[in-house]
Design a protein around this motif. Structure first.
Motif, PDB file in Angstrom:
ATOM      1  N   SER A 101      11.326   2.405   0.394  1.00 40.54           N
ATOM      2  CA  SER A 101      11.620   3.107   1.646  1.00 40.54           C
ATOM      3  C   SER A 101      10.459   2.815   2.595  1.00 40.54           C
ATOM      4  CB  SER A 101      11.796   4.610   1.411  1.00 40.54           C
ATOM      5  OG  SER A 101      10.562   5.216   1.136  1.00 40.54           O
ATOM      6  N   SER A 102      10.493   3.406   3.780  1.00 35.96           N
ATOM      7  CA  SER A 102       9.436   3.110   4.751  1.00 35.96           C
ATOM      8  C   SER A 102       8.074   3.635   4.292  1.00 35.96           C
ATOM      9  CB  SER A 102       9.798   3.696   6.113  1.00 35.96           C
ATOM     10  OG  SER A 102      10.005   5.089   5.980  1.00 35.96           O
ATOM     11  N   LYS A 103       8.047   4.713   3.496  1.00 34.98           N
ATOM     12  CA  LYS A 103       6.775   5.305   3.066  1.00 34.98           C
ATOM     13  C   LYS A 103       6.504   5.174   1.571  1.00 34.98           C
ATOM     14  CE  LYS A 103       7.191   8.824   6.625  1.00 34.98           C
ATOM     15  NZ  LYS A 103       7.365  10.251   6.890  1.00 34.98           N
ATOM     16  N   LYS A 104       7.540   4.969   0.769  1.00 31.31           N
ATOM     17  CA  LYS A 104       7.395   4.990  -0.695  1.00 31.31           C
ATOM     18  C   LYS A 104       7.908   3.699  -1.316  1.00 31.31           C
ATOM     19  CE  LYS A 104       6.568   9.584  -0.764  1.00 31.31           C
ATOM     20  NZ  LYS A 104       5.512  10.302  -1.379  1.00 31.31           N
ATOM     21  N   LYS A 105       7.370   3.417  -2.499  1.00 32.07           N
ATOM     22  CA  LYS A 105       7.808   2.256  -3.278  1.00 32.07           C
ATOM     23  C   LYS A 105       7.748   2.632  -4.751  1.00 32.07           C
ATOM     24  CE  LYS A 105       4.930  -0.726  -4.661  1.00 32.07           C
ATOM     25  NZ  LYS A 105       4.017  -1.761  -5.063  1.00 32.07           N
ATOM     26  N   LEU A 106       8.809   2.325  -5.498  1.00 30.57           N
ATOM     27  CA  LEU A 106       8.840   2.620  -6.935  1.00 30.57           C
ATOM     28  C   LEU A 106       9.406   1.423  -7.682  1.00 30.57           C
ATOM     29  CD1 LEU A 106       8.537   4.611  -9.326  1.00 30.57           C
ATOM     30  CD2 LEU A 106      10.861   5.363  -8.850  1.00 30.57           C
TER      31      LEU A 106
ATOM     32  N   SER B  92       0.807  -1.231   0.000  1.00 30.87           N
ATOM     33  CA  SER B  92       0.000   0.000   0.000  1.00 30.87           C
ATOM     34  C   SER B  92       0.834   1.273   0.000  1.00 30.87           C
ATOM     35  CB  SER B  92      -0.942  -0.009   1.212  1.00 30.87           C
ATOM     36  OG  SER B  92      -0.169  -0.016   2.406  1.00 30.87           O
ATOM     37  N   ARG B  93       2.154   1.166  -0.022  1.00 30.10           N
ATOM     38  CA  ARG B  93       2.989   2.379  -0.049  1.00 30.10           C
ATOM     39  C   ARG B  93       2.780   3.120  -1.361  1.00 30.10           C
ATOM     40  NH1 ARG B  93       8.682  -0.227   1.561  1.00 30.10           N
ATOM     41  NH2 ARG B  93       7.768  -1.905   0.332  1.00 30.10           N
ATOM     42  N   GLU B  94       2.794   4.439  -1.284  1.00 31.61           N
ATOM     43  CA  GLU B  94       2.558   5.232  -2.490  1.00 31.61           C
ATOM     44  C   GLU B  94       3.821   5.345  -3.332  1.00 31.61           C
ATOM     45  OE1 GLU B  94       2.126   9.580  -2.136  1.00 31.61           O
ATOM     46  OE2 GLU B  94       2.310   9.254   0.015  1.00 31.61           O
ATOM     47  N   GLN B  95       3.606   5.628  -4.609  1.00 28.10           N
ATOM     48  CA  GLN B  95       4.709   5.779  -5.554  1.00 28.10           C
ATOM     49  C   GLN B  95       5.214   7.222  -5.522  1.00 28.10           C
ATOM     50  OE1 GLN B  95       4.113   4.169  -9.498  1.00 28.10           O
ATOM     51  NE2 GLN B  95       5.173   5.899 -10.404  1.00 28.10           N
ATOM     52  N   PRO B  96       6.522   7.427  -5.387  1.00 25.87           N
ATOM     53  CA  PRO B  96       7.040   8.797  -5.371  1.00 25.87           C
ATOM     54  C   PRO B  96       7.059   9.410  -6.773  1.00 25.87           C
ATOM     55  CG  PRO B  96       8.840   7.251  -5.254  1.00 25.87           C
ATOM     56  CD  PRO B  96       7.569   6.438  -5.199  1.00 25.87           C
ATOM     57  N   GLU B  97       7.132  10.722  -6.822  1.00 23.07           N
ATOM     58  CA  GLU B  97       7.285  11.399  -8.112  1.00 23.07           C
ATOM     59  C   GLU B  97       8.709  11.176  -8.601  1.00 23.07           C
ATOM     60  OE1 GLU B  97       6.168  15.501  -8.080  1.00 23.07           O
ATOM     61  OE2 GLU B  97       4.423  15.114  -6.822  1.00 23.07           O
ATOM     62  N   TYR B  98       8.859  10.991  -9.898  1.00 19.40           N
ATOM     63  CA  TYR B  98      10.181  10.776 -10.467  1.00 19.40           C
ATOM     64  C   TYR B  98      10.259  11.430 -11.838  1.00 19.40           C
ATOM     65  CZ  TYR B  98       8.078   7.107 -13.316  1.00 19.40           C
ATOM     66  OH  TYR B  98       7.293   6.420 -14.194  1.00 19.40           O
TER      67      TYR B  98
ATOM     68  N   GLN C 137      11.754  11.914  -5.979  1.00 24.19           N
ATOM     69  CA  GLN C 137      11.429  12.784  -4.847  1.00 24.19           C
ATOM     70  C   GLN C 137      11.084  11.926  -3.634  1.00 24.19           C
ATOM     71  OE1 GLN C 137      11.810  16.085  -5.047  1.00 24.19           O
ATOM     72  NE2 GLN C 137      12.405  15.799  -7.195  1.00 24.19           N
ATOM     73  N   LEU C 138      11.890  12.042  -2.582  1.00 21.27           N
ATOM     74  CA  LEU C 138      11.671  11.294  -1.343  1.00 21.27           C
ATOM     75  C   LEU C 138      11.713  12.246  -0.150  1.00 21.27           C
ATOM     76  CD1 LEU C 138      13.996   8.268  -2.160  1.00 21.27           C
ATOM     77  CD2 LEU C 138      11.505   8.261  -2.151  1.00 21.27           C
ATOM     78  N   PRO C 139      10.688  13.089   0.029  1.00 25.93           N
ATOM     79  CA  PRO C 139      10.701  14.010   1.167  1.00 25.93           C
ATOM     80  C   PRO C 139      10.531  13.251   2.484  1.00 25.93           C
ATOM     81  CG  PRO C 139       8.606  14.124   0.016  1.00 25.93           C
ATOM     82  CD  PRO C 139       9.489  13.211  -0.775  1.00 25.93           C
ATOM     83  N   ASP C 140      11.115  13.804   3.538  1.00 28.09           N
ATOM     84  CA  ASP C 140      11.033  13.226   4.886  1.00 28.09           C
ATOM     85  C   ASP C 140      11.532  11.780   4.916  1.00 28.09           C
ATOM     86  OD1 ASP C 140       9.838  15.645   5.682  1.00 28.09           O
ATOM     87  OD2 ASP C 140       7.842  14.875   5.192  1.00 28.09           O
ATOM     88  N   THR C 141      12.631  11.521   4.216  1.00 22.08           N
ATOM     89  CA  THR C 141      13.204  10.178   4.161  1.00 22.08           C
ATOM     90  C   THR C 141      14.679  10.261   4.506  1.00 22.08           C
ATOM     91  OG1 THR C 141      11.657   9.596   2.397  1.00 22.08           O
ATOM     92  CG2 THR C 141      13.522   8.143   2.705  1.00 22.08           C
ATOM     93  N   LYS C 142      15.152   9.308   5.287  1.00 25.89           N
ATOM     94  CA  LYS C 142      16.574   9.209   5.612  1.00 25.89           C
ATOM     95  C   LYS C 142      17.235   8.278   4.604  1.00 25.89           C
ATOM     96  CE  LYS C 142      15.637   9.511  10.522  1.00 25.89           C
ATOM     97  NZ  LYS C 142      15.667   8.760  11.780  1.00 25.89           N
ATOM     98  N   ILE C 143      18.500   8.486   4.369  1.00 25.90           N
ATOM     99  CA  ILE C 143      19.217   7.639   3.408  1.00 25.90           C
ATOM    100  C   ILE C 143      19.290   6.203   3.904  1.00 25.90           C
ATOM    101  CG2 ILE C 143      21.527   8.096   4.309  1.00 25.90           C
ATOM    102  CD1 ILE C 143      22.420   8.176   1.313  1.00 25.90           C
TER     103      ILE C 143
END
Length: 195
Positions: free
Chosen positions: A150-155, A87-93, A128-134
């Motif tokens: 990542s914890s919030k996004k998936k691409l 269910s993680r959202e896709q980031p803008e790319y 674009q991965l706002p509020d994300t740590k490396i």
């Protein structure tokens, strides 16, 4: 057949499909039974293979594990990453193409390079991965697929050109919240274009 112009379109089509009729068929039309033909007497049970068809091809048993449903060649690359339950959202790319040009290319036009993507050597993918740590980012690159989690996004990105997964570079810009991935493209005849 001169009477076809006066018939309604469906009756004209029925007459065309039924083929030549006998005089006794016309009597059936007047009784309200409609045009009769050999095709109208057939049903689904009458469908059979033509007599001249060769027997069906035999199935080939693949070597290896006989319980496998598909061979490795039949499964498209990257399908193992496809997870519709996630269910993680896709980031803008954004995908940009890069080429190395020098002064002789830019001002004198001494090489065969032009501004088209056919002359580009690398692909730049900005995600674009706002509020994300490396430390939260997992990146996997194959020849035709980029998989980022990542914890919030998936691409899961199917790349427009094959790339060399071993010669890529990535950098994370925390102030912009952007991951920039530079991938070297693999193309046929690159040894001619970029020699």
């Amino acid at each position: 057949m001169a009477g076809n112009a006066a018939l309604p379109p469906l009756l004209a089509l029925a007459e065309l499909l039924s083929g030549p009729r006998d005089e006794d068929d016309d009597d059936d039309d007047h009784l309200g039974q409609g045009p009769s033909s050999a095709a109208s007497a057939l049903g689904p049970g009458h469908i059979t293979a033509p007599k001249s068809v060769e027997p069906a091809a035999t199935t080939h048993v693949k070597s290896g594990n006989s319980k496998e449903i598909w061979s490795a060649e039949e499964v498209p690359e990257g399908s193992e990453y496809d997870d519709s339950w996630d269910s993680r959202e896709q980031p803008e790319y954004e995908i940009l193409f890069k080429q190395q040009v020098g002064t002789e290319d830019l001002f004198l036009g001494m090489s065969r390079k032009d501004p088209s993507t056919a002359c580009c050597e690398a692909m730049l993918v900005k995600i674009q991965l706002p509020d994300t740590k490396i430390s939260d980012i997992t990146l996997d690159i194959k020849e035709k697929v980029l998989d980022l989690r990542s914890s919030k996004k998936k691409l899961l990105l199917h790349l427009p050109h094959p790339v060399d997964p071993n010669s890529g570079k990535a950098r994370f810009l925390p102030e912009k919240g952007t991951l920039e991935i530079t991938l070297r493209m693999k193309r046929e005849l690159d040894f001619i274009n970029f020699a």
